[in-house]
Design a protein around this motif. Structure first.
Motif, PDB file in Angstrom:
ATOM      1  N   GLU B 136       0.816  -1.169   0.081  1.00 56.58           N
ATOM      2  CA  GLU B 136       0.042  -0.189   0.118  1.00 56.58           C
ATOM      3  C   GLU B 136       0.792   1.193  -0.079  1.00 56.58           C
ATOM      4  O   GLU B 136       0.599   2.359  -0.811  1.00 56.58           O
ATOM      5  CB  GLU B 136      -0.960   0.155   1.228  1.00 56.58           C
ATOM      6  CG  GLU B 136      -2.118  -0.798   1.377  1.00 56.58           C
ATOM      7  CD  GLU B 136      -3.035  -0.701   2.368  1.00 56.58           C
ATOM      8  OE1 GLU B 136      -2.485  -0.320   3.474  1.00 56.58           O
ATOM      9  OE2 GLU B 136      -4.230  -1.259   2.517  1.00 56.58           O
ATOM     10  N   LEU B 137       1.736   1.435   0.852  1.00 57.77           N
ATOM     11  CA  LEU B 137       2.625   2.481   0.911  1.00 57.77           C
ATOM     12  C   LEU B 137       3.774   2.733  -0.299  1.00 57.77           C
ATOM     13  O   LEU B 137       3.897   3.691  -0.618  1.00 57.77           O
ATOM     14  CB  LEU B 137       3.772   2.599   2.340  1.00 57.77           C
ATOM     15  CG  LEU B 137       2.788   2.386   3.484  1.00 57.77           C
ATOM     16  CD1 LEU B 137       3.799   2.551   4.602  1.00 57.77           C
ATOM     17  CD2 LEU B 137       1.674   3.477   3.538  1.00 57.77           C
ATOM     18  N   THR B 164      -7.429   8.810   1.676  1.00 56.30           N
ATOM     19  CA  THR B 164      -6.556   7.430   2.055  1.00 56.30           C
ATOM     20  C   THR B 164      -5.232   7.860   1.429  1.00 56.30           C
ATOM     21  O   THR B 164      -4.178   7.332   1.882  1.00 56.30           O
ATOM     22  CB  THR B 164      -7.265   6.624   1.575  1.00 56.30           C
ATOM     23  OG1 THR B 164      -8.574   6.358   2.081  1.00 56.30           O
ATOM     24  CG2 THR B 164      -6.457   5.243   1.943  1.00 56.30           C
ATOM     25  N   ARG B 168      -1.890   7.647   3.437  1.00 58.22           N
ATOM     26  CA  ARG B 168      -0.798   6.652   2.855  1.00 58.22           C
ATOM     27  C   ARG B 168       0.460   7.196   2.522  1.00 58.22           C
ATOM     28  O   ARG B 168       1.600   6.721   2.759  1.00 58.22           O
ATOM     29  CB  ARG B 168      -1.302   5.871   1.729  1.00 58.22           C
ATOM     30  CG  ARG B 168      -2.373   4.925   2.380  1.00 58.22           C
ATOM     31  CD  ARG B 168      -2.634   4.001   1.350  1.00 58.22           C
ATOM     32  NE  ARG B 168      -3.768   2.886   1.614  1.00 58.22           N
ATOM     33  CZ  ARG B 168      -4.499   2.172   0.676  1.00 58.22           C
ATOM     34  NH1 ARG B 168      -3.965   2.100  -0.409  1.00 58.22           N
ATOM     35  NH2 ARG B 168      -5.524   1.713   1.137  1.00 58.22           N
TER      36      ARG B 168
END
Lengths: 229, 189
Positions: B136-137, B164, B168
């Motif tokens: 995700e990052l 989001t 992130r």
């Protein structure tokens, strides 16, 4: 907090940005695509309309549907007629005549004064929203009318004793327990004496004397009989 | 913009393998010329070597071919990065990652071998740091910090809200800096 060397970081990021696919590989890929030679794997792209915009579209559509429904409901609603207020006939109450009554007693004239009662007249216009007030007969009102009748009888008793008796009968009919019943009976005695009905007047006078425990009418009755020996 | 029923029909035809029309071919070629490098780099930063990135890029544009009718110029880049991220995820799951070095770019290898060697080294260091981030990052870091996508484009590519994406990215920057600092200290000691 970060303490990474910014220069190093920037160098690494620039190196990544400078990386290029080889022209040969790129051309080979495009040719394969145009020739339909690429075997697809099961991957779908994101929606062409961003999620935020799609939500706005959905909300907009719902709002439009709601407005359309409200408009349609307004068009198809059956209008029920508003209730028509009942027509109230105007009630006219005639105020009584001047409420000043002079009663002659043995010691002189006694002036009885009564205020003129205010009577509410009913609303004359039909669609008035407020409920129509019915005339309320108060004690003051009744007393005024009693006085009016007795005043009329008093004016008649000397010259038209029959008419006075008729007036007194009306008083008796309207106010069988009136506050001025004693005064009415005195006038009746006087009218009967004026008509020459002495026996009848004597019976009534005796009855009055018995009922008058306080002795209010004794002197006046005696004077009446003295005037009609 | 086409009506919805025509768009749906066009998608069905394209999915059924109908040959592309001349206009569609032109559109695809234009799309490829504009965006194939960024797509390829996103695939590379997602952990694929150059050969696998080449193959994956074809998959990305294959997805785009099926959606040519509803692609708009202002959303093309964000749209293409979406399947790039997804294809990379899928390939990472199904194929063993090869550690072989990528093919050097044709035109540059002959002129500046020293510069390219340094560039290759830096890219390798960067990839080693990115590899330590969570998926995700790393994805949001690559799209925004390296490739310069807007928050909206990144949100579209990743299928998440812009808020989001922002959170992130903040965490990704912090993690990247910490990892890079640690790597730099380790290399110097």
């Amino acid at each position: 907090m970060s303490n990474a060397p910014n220069e190093t970081k920037q160098t690494l990021l620039d190196a990544a940005r400078a990386e290029r696919q080889s022209e040969t590989a790129a051309k080979r890929g495009l040719d394969a695509l145009l020739a339909g030679a690429v075997e697809p794997i099961d991957v779908e792209g994101p929606p062409a309309v961003p999620e935020k915009n799609r939500l706005a579209w959905v909300l907009g559509a719902l709002l439009l549907a709601l407005l359309a429904f409200a408009w349609w409901s307004k068009l198809t609603r059956v209008e029920t007629p508003a209730p028509v207020p009942p027509v109230v006939a105007p009630i006219v109450v005639t105020p009584p005549p001047a409420p000043v009554v002079v009663v002659e007693l043995d010691a002189g004239a006694v002036e009885l004064d009564a205020g003129v009662p205010e009577v509410d007249a009913g609303q004359a216009t039909a669609p008035a929203p407020a409920p129509t007030k019915k005339p309320v007969v108060t004690d003051d009102d009744a007393l005024a009318r009693e006085l009016a009748l007795l005043d009329e009888a008093r004016l008649q008793v000397a010259k038209a004793p029959r008419a006075a008796l008729a007036t007194l009968e009306r008083h008796r009919a309207q106010f069988p327990r009136g506050a001025l019943k004693l005064e009415a009976d005195l006038l009746r005695v006087e009218a009967q004496l004026n008509l020459g009905r002495k026996a009848e007047a004597s019976r009534l006078a005796e009855a009055l004397k018995k009922a008058d425990t306080e002795g209010l009418v004794h002197d006046r009755l005696e004077r009446l009989f003295e005037q009609h020996p | 913009m086409l009506p919805i029923f025509l768009t749906v029909a066009a998608r069905k035809l394209e999915a059924a393998g109908t040959p592309l029309s001349g206009a569609q071919r032109d559109r695809l070629q234009s799309l490829y010329a504009l965006h194939h490098q960024i797509v390829w780099r996103v695939l590379r930063r997602s952990g694929l070597d150059e050969a696998h990135a080449d193959d994956a890029a074809q998959q990305v544009f294959l997805v785009a071919m099926k959606r040519l009718s509803d692609l708009r110029p202002e959303t093309e880049r964000g749209f293409l990065c979406g399947p790039a991220v997804m294809v990379a995820r899928k390939l990472r799951q199904t194929r063993a990652k090869e550690s072989l070095p990528g093919v050097l770019p044709d035109g540059e290898s002959r002129d500046r071998p020293d510069v390219l060697a340094e560039q290759r080294l830096n890219v390798a260091i960067l990839d080693s740091v990115l590899k330590q981030l969570t998926d995700e990052l790393r994805e949001v870091f690559v799209l925004q910090e390296i490739e310069g996508l807007s928050k909206r484009e990144a949100a579209m590519a990743l299928g998440v809200p812009e808020g989001t994406v922002a959170s992130r990215l903040r965490r990704a920057r912090e993690s990247f800096d910490e990892l890079l600092t640690a790597a730099t200290k380790g290399a110097s000691s």
